[in-house]
Scaffold this motif. Structure first.
Motif, short mmCIF file in Angstrom:
data_model
loop_
_atom_site.label_atom_id
_atom_site.label_comp_id
_atom_site.label_asym_id
_atom_site.label_seq_id
_atom_site.Cartn_x
_atom_site.Cartn_y
_atom_site.Cartn_z
N PRO A 316 6.19 -11.88 36.41
CA PRO A 316 6.75 -11.36 35.15
C PRO A 316 8.13 -10.75 35.36
O PRO A 316 8.58 -10.54 36.48
CB PRO A 316 5.73 -10.29 34.74
N ARG A 318 10.58 -8.80 32.14
CA ARG A 318 10.74 -7.70 31.17
C ARG A 318 9.42 -7.36 30.49
O ARG A 318 8.58 -8.21 30.26
CB ARG A 318 11.79 -8.09 30.13
N ASN A 319 9.29 -6.10 30.14
CA ASN A 319 8.10 -5.62 29.42
C ASN A 319 8.32 -5.85 27.93
O ASN A 319 8.48 -4.92 27.14
CB ASN A 319 7.87 -4.14 29.72
N ASP A 320 8.35 -7.12 27.55
CA ASP A 320 8.65 -7.50 26.18
C ASP A 320 7.81 -8.71 25.81
O ASP A 320 8.12 -9.85 26.19
CB ASP A 320 10.14 -7.83 26.05
N PRO A 321 6.73 -8.51 25.06
CA PRO A 321 5.82 -9.62 24.76
C PRO A 321 6.40 -10.66 23.82
O PRO A 321 5.77 -11.71 23.60
CB PRO A 321 4.61 -8.91 24.12
N PRO A 358 3.08 -7.61 37.10
CA PRO A 358 4.35 -7.00 36.68
C PRO A 358 4.63 -5.72 37.46
O PRO A 358 3.72 -5.07 37.97
CB PRO A 358 4.11 -6.70 35.20
N ASP A 359 5.90 -5.38 37.54
CA ASP A 359 6.34 -4.13 38.17
C ASP A 359 7.57 -3.65 37.41
O ASP A 359 8.69 -3.72 37.89
CB ASP A 359 6.67 -4.37 39.65
N TYR A 360 7.32 -3.16 36.20
CA TYR A 360 8.41 -2.81 35.30
C TYR A 360 9.24 -1.63 35.81
O TYR A 360 10.38 -1.46 35.38
CB TYR A 360 7.86 -2.48 33.91
N LYS A 361 8.69 -0.86 36.72
CA LYS A 361 9.41 0.29 37.25
C LYS A 361 10.01 0.05 38.64
O LYS A 361 10.42 0.99 39.32
CB LYS A 361 8.48 1.51 37.30
N SER A 366 12.94 -5.12 37.28
CA SER A 366 11.62 -5.70 37.01
C SER A 366 11.52 -7.15 37.43
O SER A 366 10.42 -7.68 37.61
CB SER A 366 11.28 -5.57 35.52
N SER A 485 6.20 -12.14 30.35
CA SER A 485 5.30 -11.16 30.99
C SER A 485 4.02 -11.12 30.17
O SER A 485 3.91 -10.37 29.19
CB SER A 485 5.96 -9.78 31.04
N PRO A 488 -0.80 -6.97 31.33
CA PRO A 488 -0.72 -5.87 32.30
C PRO A 488 -1.20 -6.32 33.68
O PRO A 488 -1.74 -7.42 33.84
CB PRO A 488 -1.64 -4.80 31.70
#
Length: 529
Positions: A316, A318-321, A358-361, A366, A485, A488
């Motif tokens: 993944p 970006r944290n953007d579905p 994912p590893d958004y941080k 990311s 992404s 979770p």
């Protein structure tokens, strides 16, 4: 100073790095032969090559003073002196040996050489991503003392307009694993994915493994493909990447072509992010590149013509579905639009599905997830199953074998083969393409993709509901996990029961809620109640 020259070169050697690495015109080994290396074991015959003072000289090579193999050196364009090449008789190992070459007057040797399996690791930044940057780096670096029969090598990032006979420069010569050789500093050496894959297969193989890292962040697949491969995909060679102004094939020329004279077991690949902006041709580029590498390695070194090739399906970002293009397309094209490997187009190929990690941080962005352990556990499991034909348990999800469409209750059942049982961790992830046109191509012009929740789960089948979404329209296709992404951490919808092995993305188009069936892709039997 150029950061890629941190260990070997000064300003003068950067100008003529070939001369810095090797000595054409006198008896010497090629650049990537040095003490402590791994050569490919039996049943293949490892190739060894180098230079001598002039063409026509005889060079004799021995292993521990025995098994004499003689080579007649030849002329090579732009090389002073001669080039000699020998194929050793197949060696089982695993004890270290000394390899000696002599031209009758001079002698050179390689000591502490192991015979095992040699794997090349290539791609862009997620392959270049070093072990000291990964999660659990302290443990992994301390654990290196237990794996002294794995040896590592890293090529320097260099370009060339023509195929090079030898490497232009080396970041890290063959080395035993240590905190420095694996954790020198970020983005130098050694590749986390390359190391962890090698470590995990070594735990099963119990014999030496050689790992060769040759990667460059931000690079598109065209740069790693030869002109021959690009031609088959109707792509001109003289095209520059907008990001780094490197022309197509220049990394193939400088960072991969030299290795074709080295006998290998296989290759692993982590790349695709740089092609996500224009993904359409990746379904040609990737399998064609694999074919071309196989052909050229086989011709130059006798490496097995269909050597195993593994890859990481894109993780993944970006944290953007809402992002449904780019990465999902690349993931699909990485399988030549089959959704799984090996397949008819990509034989002896294996993969690690990473879309649920994912590893958004991540402090590295990311796009660079730090969890390389899960990625490589999956890759090694698939590699041991495909490349080594070992029975080590399930390594991928099953394939769809049939649809069951109930037009009265507005449901679609997806039936999978009996290879493994299904574990459902989320009800979301499946979508159906709805259209009032029963010839729709699901390209958005006359259709819409609608989320369809899982309402029933069985050991080899799941059922989704399209009630209220496609109730008065034709269902023209399906897709699963079609997001940059999609979920979770380890919480996508479908996994192999009792494992953390996720199902890979799925996609198909065709009229599936009518008794008059037309199917454009993924020609699977459809049963209508």
């Amino acid at each position: 100073m150029d950061p890629s020259c941190h260990r070997y070169c000064d300003s003068a050697s950067r100008i003529n790095s070939i001369a810095f690495l090797l000595e054409p015109g006198k008896l010497s080994f090629a650049s990537y032969f040095n003490n402590g290396m791994v050569l490919q074991k039996a049943p293949q015959s490892a190739q060894v090559w180098g230079y001598c003072s002039k063409p026509g000289q005889n060079v004799t090579v021995t292993v521990n003073g025995q098994q004499h193999v003689r080579a007649f050196s030849v002329n090579y364009p732009n090389v002073h002196g001669g080039v000699w090449t020998v194929s050793l008789s197949p060696q089982e190992g695993p004890e270290p040996v000394t390899i000696e070459a002599t031209d009758g007057q001079n002698k050179i040797n390689l000591t502490d050489v192991l015979f095992g399996d040699v794997w090349i690791c290539s791609g862009q930044s997620n392959m270049e991503f070093t072990l000291d940057m990964a999660l659990n780096a302290s443990y992994e670096l301390a654990d290196t003392t237990n794996y002294q029969n794995i040896r590592v090598f890293t090529a320097t990032k260099r370009t060339s307009s023509n195929p090079e006979l030898d490497l232009l420069q080396i970041d890290e010569p063959w080395s035993k694993p240590s905190k420095d050789s694996l954790g020198h500093k970020p983005w130098t050496y050694f590749s986390a994915v390359c190391w962890l894959y090698g470590k995990y297969i070594y735990q099963k193989l119990k014999y030496p493994v050689g790992l060769v890292a040759s990667s460059w962040g931000g690079t598109a697949i065209e740069l790693w493909s030869s002109p021959d491969a690009l031609k088959l995909c109707n792509t001109p060679n003289k095209v520059k990447s907008q990001r780094n102004a490197i022309s197509n094939s220049q990394l193939w020329n400088a960072m991969m072509h030299p290795f074709t004279k080295m006998t290998i077991k296989g290759a692993i690949w982590y790349q695709g992010e740089a092609n996500a902006g224009k993904p359409d041709k990746y379904s040609c580029y990737f399998p064609t590149m694999i074919d071309d590498w196989r052909k050229k390695f086989n011709a130059a070194s006798g490496t097995a013509a269909n050597f195993p090739f593994g890859f990481v399906q894109l993780a993944p970002n970006r944290n953007d579905p809402s992002v449904i293009t780019g990465f999902p397309d690349i993931r699909w094209h990485q399988t030549a639009d089959y959704g799984y490997v090996p397949n008819y187009r990509m034989q002896n190929v294996f993969m690690s599905v990473a879309m649920d990690l994912p590893d958004y941080k991540s402090p590295y962005g990311s796009i660079h997830p730090r969890d390389k352990e899960d990625v490589c556990h999956r890759l090694a499991l698939a590699g041991l199953s495909v490349a080594y034909n070992m029975q080590v348990g399930p390594f991928q999800g099953p394939n769809i074998t049939a649809f069951y469409v109930d037009i009265g209750f507005f449901t679609v059942g997806f039936e999978f083969d009996n290879a493994v049982e299904i574990e459902v961790r989320s009800k979301t992830g499946f979508e159906l393409c709805c259209s009032s046109n029963n010839q729709s191509k699901c390209d958005g012009t006359d259709s819409v993709w609608m989320e369809t929740p899982i309402i029933k789960e069985e050991p080899h089948k799941i059922t989704v509901s399209y009630n209220g979404t496609c109730s008065n329209k034709y269902v023209m296709g399906y897709r699963y996990a079609w997001r940059e992404s999609p979920c979770p951490f380890k919480m996508c919808a479908l996994y192999v029961k009792g494992t953390d092995i996720p199902f890979s993305p799925m996609f198909g188009k065709g009229l599936i809620n009518s008794k008059h069936i037309k199917f454009y892709q993924n020609k699977i039997p459809i049963f209508v109640r």
